[in-house]
Every structure is written in structure tokens, then in C-alpha cells.
Design a protein around this motif. Structure first.
Motif, short mmCIF file in Angstrom:
data_model
loop_
_atom_site.label_atom_id
_atom_site.label_comp_id
_atom_site.label_asym_id
_atom_site.label_seq_id
_atom_site.Cartn_x
_atom_site.Cartn_y
_atom_site.Cartn_z
N LEU A 24 0.81 -1.22 0.00
CA LEU A 24 0.00 0.00 0.00
C LEU A 24 0.84 1.27 0.00
O LEU A 24 0.30 2.37 -0.10
N GLY A 25 2.16 1.12 0.12
CA GLY A 25 3.03 2.30 0.13
C GLY A 25 2.83 3.19 1.35
O GLY A 25 2.98 4.40 1.27
N LEU A 26 2.47 2.58 2.46
CA LEU A 26 2.30 3.36 3.70
C LEU A 26 3.58 3.26 4.54
O LEU A 26 4.38 2.36 4.35
N SER A 27 3.75 4.19 5.48
CA SER A 27 4.88 4.07 6.42
C SER A 27 4.41 3.33 7.66
O SER A 27 3.37 3.67 8.23
N VAL A 28 5.19 2.33 8.08
CA VAL A 28 4.85 1.62 9.31
C VAL A 28 5.52 2.31 10.49
O VAL A 28 6.70 2.65 10.44
N VAL A 29 4.74 2.56 11.51
CA VAL A 29 5.30 3.06 12.77
C VAL A 29 5.04 2.00 13.83
O VAL A 29 3.90 1.79 14.24
N ALA A 30 6.10 1.26 14.19
CA ALA A 30 5.94 0.14 15.14
C ALA A 30 6.51 0.56 16.49
O ALA A 30 7.71 0.73 16.64
N MET A 31 5.62 0.74 17.43
CA MET A 31 6.01 1.23 18.75
C MET A 31 7.08 0.35 19.40
O MET A 31 8.03 0.83 19.98
N GLY A 32 6.88 -0.98 19.31
CA GLY A 32 7.84 -1.91 19.93
C GLY A 32 9.23 -1.75 19.31
O GLY A 32 10.24 -1.74 20.02
N ASP A 33 9.29 -1.60 17.97
CA ASP A 33 10.59 -1.42 17.30
C ASP A 33 11.24 -0.11 17.76
O ASP A 33 12.45 -0.05 17.96
N ILE A 34 10.43 0.92 17.89
CA ILE A 34 10.98 2.22 18.32
C ILE A 34 11.57 2.07 19.72
O ILE A 34 12.68 2.53 19.99
N PHE A 35 10.86 1.37 20.60
CA PHE A 35 11.39 1.18 21.95
C PHE A 35 12.65 0.31 21.95
O PHE A 35 13.59 0.57 22.69
N ARG A 36 12.69 -0.69 21.09
CA ARG A 36 13.90 -1.53 21.03
C ARG A 36 15.09 -0.72 20.55
O ARG A 36 16.21 -0.91 21.02
N GLU A 37 14.88 0.22 19.64
CA GLU A 37 15.97 1.13 19.22
C GLU A 37 16.42 1.99 20.41
O GLU A 37 17.60 2.13 20.67
N ILE A 38 15.45 2.54 21.11
CA ILE A 38 15.77 3.41 22.25
C ILE A 38 16.56 2.62 23.31
O ILE A 38 17.51 3.14 23.89
N MET A 39 16.20 1.36 23.51
CA MET A 39 16.86 0.56 24.56
C MET A 39 18.31 0.23 24.24
O MET A 39 19.04 -0.19 25.11
N LYS A 40 18.71 0.43 22.98
CA LYS A 40 20.13 0.22 22.65
C LYS A 40 20.99 1.35 23.20
O LYS A 40 22.21 1.22 23.30
N GLU A 41 20.37 2.48 23.50
CA GLU A 41 21.13 3.62 24.03
C GLU A 41 21.30 3.46 25.54
O GLU A 41 20.74 2.55 26.14
N ASN A 42 22.07 4.35 26.13
CA ASN A 42 22.17 4.34 27.58
C ASN A 42 21.85 5.76 28.07
O ASN A 42 22.73 6.59 28.26
N THR A 43 20.56 6.03 28.18
CA THR A 43 20.10 7.37 28.56
C THR A 43 19.03 7.18 29.64
O THR A 43 18.54 6.07 29.82
N PRO A 44 18.65 8.25 30.33
CA PRO A 44 17.57 8.11 31.32
C PRO A 44 16.30 7.55 30.67
O PRO A 44 15.64 6.68 31.24
N LEU A 45 16.01 8.00 29.43
CA LEU A 45 14.81 7.49 28.74
C LEU A 45 14.92 5.99 28.48
O LEU A 45 13.99 5.22 28.73
N SER A 46 16.10 5.55 27.99
CA SER A 46 16.24 4.12 27.65
C SER A 46 16.14 3.27 28.91
O SER A 46 15.55 2.19 28.88
N ARG A 47 16.70 3.76 30.02
CA ARG A 47 16.62 2.97 31.26
C ARG A 47 15.18 2.87 31.74
O ARG A 47 14.74 1.83 32.22
N LYS A 48 14.44 3.95 31.59
CA LYS A 48 13.04 3.94 32.01
C LYS A 48 12.22 2.95 31.15
O LYS A 48 11.48 2.13 31.67
N LYS A 126 17.79 -8.32 13.83
CA LYS A 126 18.44 -7.32 14.67
C LYS A 126 18.52 -5.99 13.96
O LYS A 126 18.49 -4.92 14.56
N ASN A 127 18.61 -6.07 12.64
CA ASN A 127 18.86 -4.88 11.86
C ASN A 127 17.58 -4.16 11.44
O ASN A 127 17.46 -2.95 11.63
N CYS A 128 16.58 -4.89 10.88
CA CYS A 128 15.40 -4.20 10.34
C CYS A 128 14.11 -4.54 11.06
O CYS A 128 13.06 -3.97 10.76
N GLY A 129 14.15 -5.49 12.02
CA GLY A 129 12.94 -5.78 12.79
C GLY A 129 11.98 -6.76 12.15
O GLY A 129 10.93 -7.08 12.71
#
Ligand code: ADP
Ligand code: ZN
Length: 217
Positions: A24-48, A126-129
Motif C-alpha cells: 500500500l506504500g504506507l509508512s509503518v510506525v511500530a512502537m515496539g521497534d521504536i522502543f527496542r531502538e531506544i533501549m540500545k542507548e544508555n540514557t535516562p529514557l532508555s533505562r526507564k 536485529k537490523n530491520c525488525g
């Protein structure tokens, strides 16, 4: 067109969203994938975020909505969206109304025993989800993503206890959302899965038929 894909963990949201995106040519916004990206960082947000995701609990609504808004600001508006894993609470649904219009919900109904069997054998790129399964949806080459060549891994929250907790959270916090949308007369395309080995293409064809019936495509 903006869609949201709704269903229990392991119901196939990510698998179908990725295929619908191509068709359909739509953009997927996957909340779980976004959080998994954030969790690779080491920030207050990622720890939370980690504290909740590791236990199979929902990340608090205010955090989720902030993260979502930031993400939406970065993607093209004209293309339309498939939201995967958002909203998951009635409050999130109310906040979404202020962010964008949703044309329809894709509802995936899958019995618990299938969910448990699928999640415990699921693998993710690991790379594209992209989502695979060592028994029911194998990649062409073992442990390698068909789409991007990335390595596959098992999500740490795909273990027996956390799977149970995530199903409970879905039943308690996310399912009531359906009532909310039914009252609002939101168009719903339902796909019921009754077999463990359901080729994604079959499900996607059914979903596309449903969208056609609603004259959305
Ligand atoms: P699932 O297979 O359980 O649907 P996801 O990859 O969509 O998995 O989400 C993984 C985890 O990320 C969830 O268990 C939850 O902790 C968090 N999460 C994802 N989306 C949301 C949301 N909309 N609200 C709160 N937490 C979320
Ligand atoms: Zn990949």
C-alpha cells in the motif's frame, strides 16, 4: 490513509504491517521497534523504557506519546501510516485523536494457544525488525534475514513468563480499547486466525479485501 493494527502480542501485527507497507506504500510506525531502538542507548529514557518492556508491562502513556510524536515528525505526511502497537490504552487512543485521524482498524483475533506457541519460537531481525519463526515462518537461510541479511535473535521478552504477562496486559489494558472504538463507529477489518501455520500472504489478502469493502483502497 491511516490505519492502526490491533491484536494480542504474537497475533501477527508486525508481520502483516511490514507486508501491507509494501503493498500500500504506507509508512509503518511500530512502537515496539521504536522502543527496542531506544533501549540500545544508555540514557535516562532508555533505562526507564527498559524497566517496563523487560517485565512485559506497558510503557507509561506520557512517555509513549512523546516518543511517538517525535517519530512522526520525522516521516513524510503524505504517504499515510500503519500504526503497529499504538494505541494500547484508552488514554493513548484519546491522545491519538489530537495527533492524527485514523480511517480504520485492522483487528487480529488469535487464540491464546497459538500466540504462546508462536512467540516462544519467534525470531526478529536485529537490523530491520522483520519477524520470522524457526518453525512456522523460516528465513531462506537459517538465522539470516531475507530482507536485509541481518542476524536474527530471540527477543528477551519472548520467554514463557513474560509472554504470559504480556497476554494479561493485553487482556486487561488493551482489549477494552475495542469497546471505545466500537462506540465511535470506527471501521474495523477483522482477520481471525485459527491455524498455527497461516501463511502471511493469505492474511494480508483478507485484510486487503476488507479495506476494499470499506472503499479505502
Ligand atoms: P508485542 O509482540 O507484545 O505486540 P511490541 O514489539 O509491539 O510487542 O512491543 C514490545 C513492548 O514495548 C511491549 O510489551 C511494551 O512494553 C512496549 N510497548 C509497545 N507499544 C506500546 C504502547 N503503545 N504503550 C506502552 N507500551 C508499549
Ligand atoms: Zn532484516
Amino acid at each position: 490513509m491511516n490505519l492502526t493494527i490491533f491484536g494480542a502480542p504474537g497475533s501477527g501485527k508486525g508481520t502483516y504491517a511490514s507486508r501491507l507497507q509494501t503493498k500500500l506504500g504506507l509508512s509503518v510506525v511500530a512502537m515496539g521497534d521504536i522502543f527496542r531502538e531506544i533501549m540500545k542507548e544508555n540514557t535516562p529514557l532508555s533505562r526507564k523504557v527498559k524497566r517496563f518492556v523487560e517485565k512485559g508491562l506497558l510503557v507509561p502513556d506520557d512517555v509513549v506519546v512523546e516518543v511517538l510524536k517525535e517519530h512522526l515528525a520525522k516521516i513524510p505526511k503524505e504517504k499515510g501510516l500503519i500504526l503497529d502497537g499504538f494505541p494500547r490504552t484508552v488514554d493513548q487512543a484519546k491522545m491519538l485523536e489530537a495527533i492524527t485521524h485514523i480511517d480504520a482498524i485492522i483487528l487480529l483475533t488469535v487464540p491464546d494457544w497459538i500466540i504462546i506457541e508462536r512467540l516462544s519460537t519467534r525470531r526478529i531481525c536485529k537490523n530491520c525488525g522483520e519477524v520470522y519463526n524457526v518453525r512456522y515462518l523460516k528465513p531462506k537461510v537459517e538465522n539470516i534475514c531475507d530482507k536485509c541479511g541481518g542476524n536474527l535473535y530471540q527477543r528477551p521478552d519472548d520467554t514463557a513468563q513474560v509472554i504470559k504477562d504480556r497476554i494479561n496486559v493485553y487482556e486487561r489494558q488493551t482489549q477494552p480499547l475495542l469497546q471505545f472504538y466500537r462506540k465511535k463507529k470506527m471501521p474495523i477489518v477483522e482477520f481471525k486466525c485459527e491455524k498455527l501455520e497461516m501463511p502471511p500472504e493469505v492474511a494480508v489478502e483478507e485484510i486487503l479485501k476488507g479495506l476494499k469493502r470499506l472503499s479505502l483502497i
